[in-house]
Design an enzyme around this catalytic site. Structure first.
Site, mmCIF file in Angstrom:
data_model
loop_
_atom_site.group_PDB
_atom_site.id
_atom_site.type_symbol
_atom_site.label_atom_id
_atom_site.label_comp_id
_atom_site.label_asym_id
_atom_site.label_seq_id
_atom_site.Cartn_x
_atom_site.Cartn_y
_atom_site.Cartn_z
ATOM 1 N N TYR A 1 -1.724 25.378 9.248
ATOM 2 C CA TYR A 1 -2.485 24.766 10.349
ATOM 3 C C TYR A 1 -2.767 25.752 11.473
ATOM 4 O O TYR A 1 -1.864 26.469 11.913
ATOM 5 C CB TYR A 1 -1.710 23.580 10.946
ATOM 6 C CG TYR A 1 -1.625 22.387 10.040
ATOM 7 C CD1 TYR A 1 -2.761 21.736 9.562
ATOM 8 C CD2 TYR A 1 -0.377 21.875 9.673
ATOM 9 C CE1 TYR A 1 -2.655 20.627 8.737
ATOM 10 C CE2 TYR A 1 -0.269 20.761 8.847
ATOM 11 C CZ TYR A 1 -1.416 20.144 8.374
ATOM 12 O OH TYR A 1 -1.312 19.059 7.564
ATOM 13 N N LYS B 1 30.783 12.573 15.831
ATOM 14 C CA LYS B 1 29.583 11.883 16.341
ATOM 15 C C LYS B 1 28.317 12.538 15.792
ATOM 16 O O LYS B 1 28.362 13.692 15.335
ATOM 17 C CB LYS B 1 29.603 11.938 17.872
ATOM 18 C CG LYS B 1 29.605 13.351 18.426
ATOM 19 C CD LYS B 1 30.146 13.401 19.857
ATOM 20 C CE LYS B 1 30.012 14.811 20.429
ATOM 21 N NZ LYS B 1 30.621 14.943 21.748
HETATM 22 C C1 LIG Z 1 31.344 15.965 22.057
HETATM 23 C C2 LIG Z 1 32.536 15.872 22.885
HETATM 24 C C3 LIG Z 1 33.668 16.668 22.617
HETATM 25 C C4 LIG Z 1 33.651 17.817 21.620
HETATM 26 O O1 LIG Z 1 32.975 18.904 22.222
HETATM 27 P P1 LIG Z 1 32.779 20.304 21.458
HETATM 28 O O2 LIG Z 1 32.181 21.202 22.483
HETATM 29 O O3 LIG Z 1 31.819 20.034 20.343
HETATM 30 O O4 LIG Z 1 34.106 20.729 20.975
HETATM 31 C C5 LIG Z 1 34.821 16.397 23.323
HETATM 32 N N1 LIG Z 1 34.850 15.421 24.275
HETATM 33 C C6 LIG Z 1 33.768 14.681 24.587
HETATM 34 C C7 LIG Z 1 33.861 13.638 25.632
HETATM 35 C C8 LIG Z 1 32.577 14.886 23.911
HETATM 36 O O5 LIG Z 1 31.497 14.146 24.217
#
Ligand SMILES: *Cc1c(COP(=O)(O)O)cnc(C)c1O
Length: 377
Positions: free
Chosen positions: A265, A38
Site C-alpha cells: 500500500y 494480567k
Molecule cells: C503489572 C503490575 C505489577 C508487575 O509489574 P512488572 O513491572 O511487570 O513486574 C506489579 N504490581 C502492580 C500493581 C501491577 O499493576
C-alpha cells in the site's frame, strides 16, 4: 478435524519461564512470589502460563480484572487471584462468587463487597491499595487508618493485605522509590493494629534493585517472561533472564521483481535493484505495528532481512535477495526470537516504536496461536 490453525505463532518456552522464576525466587529469598499474568500473561497465553505456574507450586496469581479470573476459573486453574486494577461496585458479586482478592481503594466498593459477601454467606479478603506516588489508584497513606476503621465495621470482608506500587523503580535514580519505601513503612506502622497479614509493593524492577521493598511478598510481571523492566536496571543478575516468547511465521509467497518496483500500500518502498521478495502472513491484525513499516528486520536462515513496504493487516513483505537460491516457500521467519546466531528482541522493536517490550508482546493479538513448548503444562 480440519487444520486451519494460523501458521504465524507465538512459541512459549516454559522451561525458560521456570528458569526466570527460580532467579526471581532467589532474589526474593523465601518470600512468596505472586506472578502477574494480567493481559493474557503479557501476551504469552494466560491459561497455560497459569497452569504452568500452579504446577510449579505458585498458589497466588495476579490479574487486572475479574473477567480474567472468570476465564482462569473456567479453565480449572486453582489458585488465589489478586486483582490489581480498581473494580467498580457492579462487579462486587462476581468478585465474591469467584473468591478473588481485589485491590480496594474506594469505600463504595468495600461496602458493595460487604453487602454481597453477607448475602452469599461468604467472606472476602481484600488488599488496601495505598498511593505512595504512583498516582494511578489508591488512597493516600495518611488516610489508611481511617479507611481501615470503616472497613473493620463492614461484615463479610476483611483487609488481608496492604499494597502500593512503584512508578519509577526501573530508573537508575532510585530517589522516588526509596521515599516510597519509607512512606509505605510508616503506613505499615500506622496500620499495625488492624491485623493485616501481608504487605507488598515490589514489581520486577524493585525485586532486582530495591531489596528493602520486598516486604512479605513480591509481584513480578515482565521479568517472569524474561524481559527487562528497563535498560536501567542496576543489578547485573537481570542479564540472566531468558525471553520466554518467540514469534515466528513461514514464507507464504516468493517472487522476483525488477528494480523500481513499488511494494505494498502506498508504494512506500521501491526496489533499488532486481529483488527477491518474500511475503509472510503477519500484519497489524496479529499485533505487528504498522508503524514499523520499512524500519525493522526479520530473520530468515539466520540472516537479518529488511521488512519492506507497508505492514498490512494480514501480510508483510521482506527483502530476501541476499538469500537467493537458499530460500523456499514455508521457510521459517522469526519476528521475535533467535535463529542461528541472530536475534531480534522485543526491546529492539519497542525502541523503534518508542515504547517498551511490555507493549510489544502484549499487543500480539488473539489470532496468533500460542504454542507451549516443554514444561509440565
Ligand atoms: C503489572 C503490575 C505489577 C508487575 O509489574 P512488572 O513491572 O511487570 O513486574 C506489579 N504490581 C502492580 C500493581 C501491577 O499493576
Amino acid at each position: 478435524m480440519l487444520d486451519t490453525a494460523p501458521l504465524t505463532r507465538a512459541y512459549i518456552y516454559l522451561d525458560r519461564l521456570t528458569h526466570n522464576l527460580r532467579l526471581l525466587q532467589e532474589l526474593a529469598g523465601g518470600r512468596p512470589l505472586w506472578p502477574a499474568i494480567k493481559a493474557n500473561a503479557y501476551g504469552h497465553g494466560m491459561v497455560f502460563v497459569a497452569r504452568h505456574l500452579v504446577a510449579l507450586g505458585y498458589d497466588t496469581l495476579c490479574v487486572a480484572h475479574v473477567s480474567e479470573v472468570e476465564v482462569l476459573a473456567e479453565a480449572g486453574v486453582d489458585a488465589r487471584f489478586l486483582l490489581f486494577s480498581a473494580t467498580l461496585p457492579e462487579h462486587s458479586e462476581a468478585v465474591v462468587r469467584l473468591g478473588c482478592e481485589p485491590a480496594v481503594c474506594t469505600l463504595e466498593f468495600a461496602q458493595a463487597l460487604s453487602r454481597d459477601a453477607q448475602r452469599l454467606g461468604r467472606t472476602v479478603a481484600v488488599h488496601l491499595m495505598v498511593d505512595t506516588g504512583m498516582g494511578r489508584i489508591g488512597i493516600r497513606p495518611e488516610d489508611a487508618p481511617a479507611f481501615l476503621e470503616r472497613c473493620a465495621a463492614l461484615p463479610g470482608m476483611w483487609v488481608r493485605g496492604l499494597m502500593t506500587h512503584f512508578p519509577r523503580a526501573d530508573e537508575a535514580d532510585k530517589t522516588q522509590s526509596v521515599q516510597q519505601i519509607q512512606d509505605f513503612r510508616h503506613c505499615i506502622e500506622a496500620t499495625a493494629r488492624f491485623g493485616i497479614e501481608v504487605r507488598h509493593m515490589a514489581n520486577s524492577a524493585a525485586i532486582f534493585d530495591l531489596p528493602d521493598s520486598h516486604c512479605d511478598a513480591v509481584r513480578p510481571g515482565i521479568s517472569i517472561y524474561g524481559l527487562l523492566p528497563s535498560p536501567e536496571i542496576i543489578n547485573p543478575r537481570v542479564g540472566e533472564l531468558k525471553p520466554v516468547l518467540e514469534w515466528k511465521t513461514p514464507i507464504s509467497f516468493l517472487k522476483e521483481v525488477p528494480a523500481g518496483t513499488g511494494l505494498s500500500y502506498g508504494h512506500t518502498f521501491h526496489t533499488a535493484r532486481p529483488s527477491l521478495i518474500a511475503t509472510v502472513p503477519v500484519g497489524y491484525g496479529d499485533g505487528l505495528s504498522r508503524r514499523l513499516s520499512n524500519s525493522f528486520e526479520m530473520l530468515v536462515r539466520g540472516i537479518r532481512c529488511p521488512q519492506v513496504g507497508r505492514v498490512t493487516m494480514d501480510q508483510s513483505l521482506i527483502d530476501v535477495t541476499a538469500l537467493r537460491g537458499r530460500v523456499a516457500l514455508g521457510d521459517e521467519v522469526v519476528i521475535i526470537g533467535r535463529q542461528g546466531d541472530a536475534e531480534v528482541t522485543a526491546d529492539e522493536l519497542a525502541a523503534k516504536l518508542g515504547t517498551i517490550s511490555y507493549e510489544i508482546v502484549t499487543a500480539i493479538s488473539e489470532r496468533v496461536p500460542r504454542v507451549a513448548i516443554g514444561g509440565q503444562a
